[in-house]
Design a protein around this motif. Structure first.
Motif, PDB file in Angstrom:
ATOM      1  N   ASN A   1     135.897  63.437 159.591  1.00 59.08           N
ATOM      2  CA  ASN A   1     134.653  63.461 159.862  1.00 59.08           C
ATOM      3  C   ASN A   1     133.539  64.857 159.857  1.00 59.08           C
ATOM      4  OD1 ASN A   1     133.752  60.542 159.558  1.00 59.08           O
ATOM      5  ND2 ASN A   1     132.513  61.085 161.555  1.00 59.08           N
TER       6      ASN A   1
ATOM      7  N   TRP B   1     131.679  56.937 156.187  1.00 59.88           N
ATOM      8  CA  TRP B   1     132.665  58.206 155.809  1.00 59.88           C
ATOM      9  C   TRP B   1     133.840  58.053 156.743  1.00 59.88           C
ATOM     10  CZ3 TRP B   1     133.101  59.574 151.217  1.00 59.88           C
ATOM     11  CH2 TRP B   1     131.885  59.596 150.266  1.00 59.88           C
TER      12      TRP B   1
ATOM     13  N   MET C   1     133.585  66.082 156.466  1.00 56.61           N
ATOM     14  CA  MET C   1     132.481  65.044 155.740  1.00 56.61           C
ATOM     15  C   MET C   1     131.018  65.661 155.890  1.00 56.61           C
ATOM     16  SD  MET C   1     133.515  62.931 153.477  1.00 56.61           S
ATOM     17  CE  MET C   1     134.711  64.524 153.300  1.00 56.61           C
TER      18      MET C   1
ATOM     19  N   LEU D   1     128.763  56.635 148.709  1.00 60.95           N
ATOM     20  CA  LEU D   1     130.157  56.517 148.274  1.00 60.95           C
ATOM     21  C   LEU D   1     130.424  55.870 146.888  1.00 60.95           C
ATOM     22  CD1 LEU D   1     133.024  56.139 149.192  1.00 60.95           C
ATOM     23  CD2 LEU D   1     132.732  53.868 150.030  1.00 60.95           C
TER      24      LEU D   1
END
Length: 269
Positions: A79, A124, A82, A207
């Motif tokens: 994360n 995510w 991300m 996504l």
């Protein structure tokens, strides 16, 4: 009249500067944390595998730790990564959401925008959990079947080629257009649930749009810093540069070339 002009500048200029300033600080912090984490993982080394590649310790528990510990550690690293990779791409969309909240106080509008960001990165996070589960299974298979491990570099190259081919698809063009024109911003409300739903919708659209590029990164090596930077730049460029579809196709051509080179190198090894 002067007071009105000052009010407009305070509402438009200062919040925008603060918004993008905070986003820049968050990006810098997450990028630094990702860099340090990648460096520490590379320093730990890995397990040499048939086919000339190295299995990262990401996919297995460290000595004395459980699989749950490994999954939590991976999810946290994922994360943070991300945030570093996707924040440049999603920040303009979050700014549009902040603006759509209208005349609400900047602090309340900022809070709702943060909640939208939480929803976005939760998508995510779920992806990261699934990636770890799949990566752990594939790692176990590679350890048990040396012949399968030997084909891994070539398979990775094929995945990168497929990711590049998808850049030319109508699917990619449609979702890329959706990311630039995400609906319902005009009806933003100061409501936590609405903000989370908007963030989840942003994450789902993102996504669908760039999942192929993330798959290419996973194939190239999730902790490969140059690959990470290239994919992050590609995602932001195809979304916000003029002529996004043409940019996406250029990225696709580069990915296909890189994937073919990976396959040729794997076959020649």
């Amino acid at each position: 009249m002067d007071n009105v002009g000052m009010t407009v500048r305070l509402r438009g200029g200062i919040p925008r500067a603060v918004f993008f300033g905070v986003a820049s600080l968050v990006f810098a912090a997450s990028a630094a944390a990702t860099f340090v984490r990648c460096a520490s993982m590379q320093a730990m080394g890995g397990t040499p595998m048939p086919g000339g590649w190295t299995m990262s310790t990401l996919w297995t528990p460290m000595c004395g730790r459980t699989w749950f510990d490994a999954a939590v550690s991976f999810a946290g690293m994922w994360n943070v990564m991300m945030v570093a990779m996707m924040l440049p791409a999603v920040t303009p969309a979050l700014w549009r959401y902040f603006e759509a909240l209208g005349d609400a106080r900047a602090a309340r509008a900022g809070g709702m925008t943060v909640m939208a960001g939480v929803g976005y990165f939760f998508v995510w996070l779920v992806v990261g959990v699934l990636v770890f589960a799949a990566g752990a299974q594939l790692t176990a298979l590679a350890v048990e079947a040396p012949a399968l491990a030997h084909t891994a570099p070539a398979v990775a190259g094929v995945v990168v080629v497929m990711a590049g081919v998808l850049q030319f698809s109508a699917w990619k063009a449609r979702w890329l257009a959706c990311c630039g024109n995400l609906p319902s911003c005009g009806h933003a409300r100061l409501d936590v649930q609405a903000a989370l739903r908007h963030g989840l919708r942003l994450g789902r659209h993102c996504l669908y749009c760039c999942g192929n590029l993330m798959a290419a990164l996973l194939a190239a090596g999730v902790m490969d810093r140059p690959a990470m930077a290239l994919v992050a730049a590609a995602i932001a460029a195809e979304r916000w540069m003029p002529g996004g579809t043409r940019v996406a196709r250029g990225i696709g051509a580069a990915a296909i070339a890189a994937g073919v080179a990976m396959v040729v190198r794997a076959v020649a090894a």
